[in-house]
Design an enzyme around this catalytic site. Structure first.
Site, mmCIF file in Angstrom:
data_model
loop_
_atom_site.group_PDB
_atom_site.id
_atom_site.type_symbol
_atom_site.label_atom_id
_atom_site.label_comp_id
_atom_site.label_asym_id
_atom_site.label_seq_id
_atom_site.Cartn_x
_atom_site.Cartn_y
_atom_site.Cartn_z
ATOM 1 N N GLU A 9 20.391 5.808 -8.814
ATOM 2 C CA GLU A 9 21.478 6.709 -8.395
ATOM 3 C C GLU A 9 22.140 6.029 -7.207
ATOM 4 O O GLU A 9 21.603 6.045 -6.101
ATOM 5 C CB GLU A 9 20.908 8.076 -7.973
ATOM 6 C CG GLU A 9 20.185 8.829 -9.071
ATOM 7 C CD GLU A 9 21.133 9.378 -10.126
ATOM 8 O OE1 GLU A 9 22.339 9.520 -9.843
ATOM 9 O OE2 GLU A 9 20.667 9.658 -11.240
ATOM 10 N N CYS A 50 27.473 10.312 -1.721
ATOM 11 C CA CYS A 50 27.797 9.292 -2.719
ATOM 12 C C CYS A 50 29.019 9.669 -3.550
ATOM 13 O O CYS A 50 29.737 8.798 -4.031
ATOM 14 C CB CYS A 50 26.591 9.060 -3.616
ATOM 15 S SG CYS A 50 25.861 10.589 -4.177
ATOM 16 N N ASN A 107 20.945 10.264 3.458
ATOM 17 C CA ASN A 107 22.031 11.245 3.614
ATOM 18 C C ASN A 107 21.702 12.655 3.120
ATOM 19 O O ASN A 107 22.295 13.624 3.604
ATOM 20 C CB ASN A 107 23.330 10.718 2.988
ATOM 21 C CG ASN A 107 23.236 10.492 1.510
ATOM 22 O OD1 ASN A 107 22.151 10.240 0.976
ATOM 23 N ND2 ASN A 107 24.340 10.590 0.829
HETATM 24 P P1 NAD Z 1 19.946 2.095 1.340
HETATM 25 O O1 NAD Z 1 20.136 1.388 0.051
HETATM 26 O O2 NAD Z 1 20.117 1.337 2.589
HETATM 27 O O3 NAD Z 1 18.474 2.719 1.417
HETATM 28 C C1 NAD Z 1 17.976 3.570 0.400
HETATM 29 C C2 NAD Z 1 16.461 3.466 0.401
HETATM 30 O O4 NAD Z 1 16.081 2.153 -0.013
HETATM 31 C C3 NAD Z 1 15.821 3.677 1.769
HETATM 32 O O5 NAD Z 1 14.596 4.340 1.610
HETATM 33 C C4 NAD Z 1 15.608 2.266 2.246
HETATM 34 O O6 NAD Z 1 14.589 2.162 3.221
HETATM 35 C C5 NAD Z 1 15.211 1.586 0.956
HETATM 36 N N1 NAD Z 1 15.407 0.135 0.924
HETATM 37 C C6 NAD Z 1 16.337 -0.592 1.572
HETATM 38 N N2 NAD Z 1 16.188 -1.903 1.257
HETATM 39 C C7 NAD Z 1 15.159 -1.984 0.392
HETATM 40 C C8 NAD Z 1 14.532 -3.044 -0.301
HETATM 41 N N3 NAD Z 1 14.931 -4.294 -0.165
HETATM 42 N N4 NAD Z 1 13.494 -2.755 -1.115
HETATM 43 C C9 NAD Z 1 13.076 -1.484 -1.303
HETATM 44 N N5 NAD Z 1 13.628 -0.432 -0.670
HETATM 45 C C10 NAD Z 1 14.662 -0.679 0.166
HETATM 46 O O7 NAD Z 1 20.905 3.388 1.305
HETATM 47 P P2 NAD Z 1 21.170 4.448 2.456
HETATM 48 O O8 NAD Z 1 22.060 3.825 3.480
HETATM 49 O O9 NAD Z 1 19.925 5.113 2.882
HETATM 50 O O10 NAD Z 1 21.998 5.541 1.633
HETATM 51 C C11 NAD Z 1 23.349 5.435 1.375
HETATM 52 C C12 NAD Z 1 23.618 4.947 -0.028
HETATM 53 O O11 NAD Z 1 22.973 5.791 -0.968
HETATM 54 C C13 NAD Z 1 25.087 5.004 -0.376
HETATM 55 O O12 NAD Z 1 25.443 3.857 -1.098
HETATM 56 C C14 NAD Z 1 25.194 6.246 -1.240
HETATM 57 O O13 NAD Z 1 26.292 6.262 -2.106
HETATM 58 C C15 NAD Z 1 23.903 6.196 -1.979
HETATM 59 N N6 NAD Z 1 23.541 7.523 -2.492
HETATM 60 C C16 NAD Z 1 23.609 7.748 -3.834
HETATM 61 C C17 NAD Z 1 23.315 9.026 -4.335
HETATM 62 C C18 NAD Z 1 23.363 9.322 -5.801
HETATM 63 O O14 NAD Z 1 22.745 10.298 -6.208
HETATM 64 N N7 NAD Z 1 24.057 8.541 -6.609
HETATM 65 C C19 NAD Z 1 22.972 10.041 -3.456
HETATM 66 C C20 NAD Z 1 22.913 9.760 -2.091
HETATM 67 C C21 NAD Z 1 23.200 8.491 -1.617
#
Ligand code: NAD
Length: 474
Positions: free
Chosen positions: A248, A282, A153
């Site tokens: 995060e 988020c 995002n």
């Molecule tokens: P996601 O958890 O699907 O993916 C995040 C990352 O993790 C990606 O690079 C993905 O390829 C990787 N990933 C997925 N499964 C994995 C696994 N089993 N092992 C290792 N890596 C893996 O999240 P998303 O859909 O890309 O992003 C949205 C989420 O991120 C929302 O929950 C949002 O709230 C959160 N977010 C948090 C912050 C913060 O700073 N707190 C900021 C932005 C987004």
């Protein structure tokens, strides 16, 4: 047909036979193709990072500062390319994409400043007779290889929030971007090397979740910095072994509008905080609690502003709200709204989607257990609920497994401090939405929303380790 984009293994660009496509979330048209890294590439990246760390850890602060400043300058120089890539891979409006690149540049400049402030402490140790004549000399050292896993995002600024502090501290970096949005991260890797950071210490590896987990388990990685969904984040912490972990994660942030609030301002901020980037933030406003005395007026203002938002092609400068990242994500949010309506919620605005476009949605008559309240919706959906006392509003805001940030709109001094003491979140925004983030501030969650803090100064603390030397005056 252009060749698929290569990935970066310790400064070496490599291709593989596993090719994936990036598609524009608005109309699903092809944007570019890229190669996925395989197991051998990951192993090579980890080895190269270890070798590279031998160089990066010895770089003096003035060198790290110079490299980071040049990196920021290169980001500025490539601003148009970077923002175009972000719009095409993430579906973000052009204005938001440009703002993200501006913020990323600031994040790197803040990291450069902090690189010059990694101080230690001199500790008098003569507090007990046995330690007489001893003085402690405490310093922070770079931790080693930092594995950065980033979400779709804010594909560029969130990567910079990990890479900037890692470089400031003198660590090697392995970046694993989201496979929906790898293009801006691949460019980031090339700019960092162009800026002068030792190439063997820089890898950018789009790969499958299985292989990313292999990296997370690897004991040669010293620190995992993960931003993404709570389910994935907490699972990775479980398999991360002895390494330090920063998470995060997501939330269902609350905004409270008290009776003494500046209502037009609160309504404007709530609409922006709830719907910007199609709610895929988020700290997006998800649950809004409004004092009963001003509920009707405030709601009317929210609905008026919501109705004025233009939803559509993110490349069009008149568009306020672009698409969601995928049809599957939009369908999941639609299902949560449909379920809420089935259980008694009323749709006051939106509630519909067309492909990846989700109309900004305002729901009333919800209860805390509905998934539109209890889970992270991560879509342009807010719920509105009236309350009678400020204490009741705070209790409702805290009634969540998450705790990233909370916003309150009030001028009451006493209420502000009560909220600060009672709020179960990483930060409280006063007279603002929970969606506010300045890149310098400590940022992170309580409860299921995460572990540790980002913001260059705080991330550097996580990415350095303390070492003590005791001097004996004899
Ligand atoms: P996601 O958890 O699907 O993916 C995040 C990352 O993790 C990606 O690079 C993905 O390829 C990787 N990933 C997925 N499964 C994995 C696994 N089993 N092992 C290792 N890596 C893996 O999240 P998303 O859909 O890309 O992003 C949205 C989420 O991120 C929302 O929950 C949002 O709230 C959160 N977010 C948090 C912050 C913060 O700073 N707190 C900021 C932005 C987004």
């Amino acid at each position: 047909m252009t060749e698929p984009r290569p990935f970066l293994v310790g400064g070496e660009w490599r291709r593989s036979d596993t090719v994936e496509e990036v598609r524009f979330p608005y109309d699903h048209s092809p944007v570019d193709t890229f190669c996925l890294a395989g197991a051998t590439d990951l192993e090579d990246a980890v080895r190269s990072a270890q070798e590279g760390f031998g160089r990066t850890r010895r770089l003096p602060a003035h060198e790290r500062i110079r490299i980071l400043k040049r990196f920021a300058w290169l980001i500025e120089e490539r601003k148009e390319d970077l923002s175009r890539l972000i719009t095409l891979e993430a579906g973000k409006t052009s204005a938001l994409a440009r703002a993200e690149v501006d913020r990323a540049k600031e994040t790197i400049l803040l990291s450069a400043e902090e690189a010059g402030r990694i101080y230690g402490e001199i500790l008098p140790l003569d507090l007990t007779p046995a330690a007489g004549g001893r003085t402690g000399y405490l310093r922070r050292f770079p931790i080693g290889t930092v594995l950065a896993i980033t979400p779709f995002n804010f594909p560029f600024n969130l990567a910079c929030h990990k890479i900037g502090p890692a470089v400031a501290a003198g660590n090697a970096v392995i970046l694993k971007p989201a496979t929906k949005t790898p293009l801006s991260s691949l460019l980031l890797g090339s700019l960092l090397i162009e800026a002068g950071y030792p190439a063997e210490a820089v890898s950018v590896l789009p790969c499958t979740p299985d292989l990313a987990e292999w990296l997370v388990r690897d004991e040669r990685i010293a620190y995992l910095s993960f931003t993404g969904s709570p389910g994935v984040g907490w699972r990775l912490k479980e398999i991360a072994g002895r390494k330090r972990v920063g998470l995060e994660l997501g939330g269902n942030a609350a905004a409270i509008v008290h009776a003494d609030a500046d209502l037009p301002y609160a309504a404007e901020r709530i609409v922006q905080g709830g719907f910007s980037n199609a709610g895929q933030v988020c700290i997006s406003v998800q649950r809004v609690f409004i004092h009963r005395d001003v509920y009707d007026d405030c709601l009317a203002m929210i609905l008026e502003r919501t109705g004025a938002l233009a939803v559509g092609d993110p490349r069009d400068s008149r568009t306020d709200i672009g698409p969601m990242i995928s049809e599957a994500a939009a369908a999941e949010a639609e299902e949560k709204v449909r379920e809420a309506v089935f259980e008694g919620a009323s749709v006051l605005a939106g509630g519909k989607r067309e492909g990846t476009l989700f109309l900004p949605t305002v729901l009333a008559d919800t209860v805390p257990t509905m998934r539109v309240n209890a889970t992270e919706v991560f879509a342009p959906v807010i719920t509105v609920t009236p309350y009678d006392t400020f204490e009741e509003a705070l209790a409702m805001a805290n009634d969540s497994v998450f705790g990233l940030q909370t916003g309150i709109f009030t001028d009451g001094f006493d209420r502000v401090f009560t909220a600060f003491e009672e709020c179960e979140a990483g930060a409280l925004m006063v007279n603002d939405v929970p969606t506010f983030r300045a890149d310098a501030m400590p940022y992170g969650g309580a409860k299921a929303s995460g572990l540790g803090r980002e913001g260059p100064r705080y991330a550097i603390e996580e990415m350095t380790t303390m070492r003590l030397m005791v001097l004996n005056r004899r």
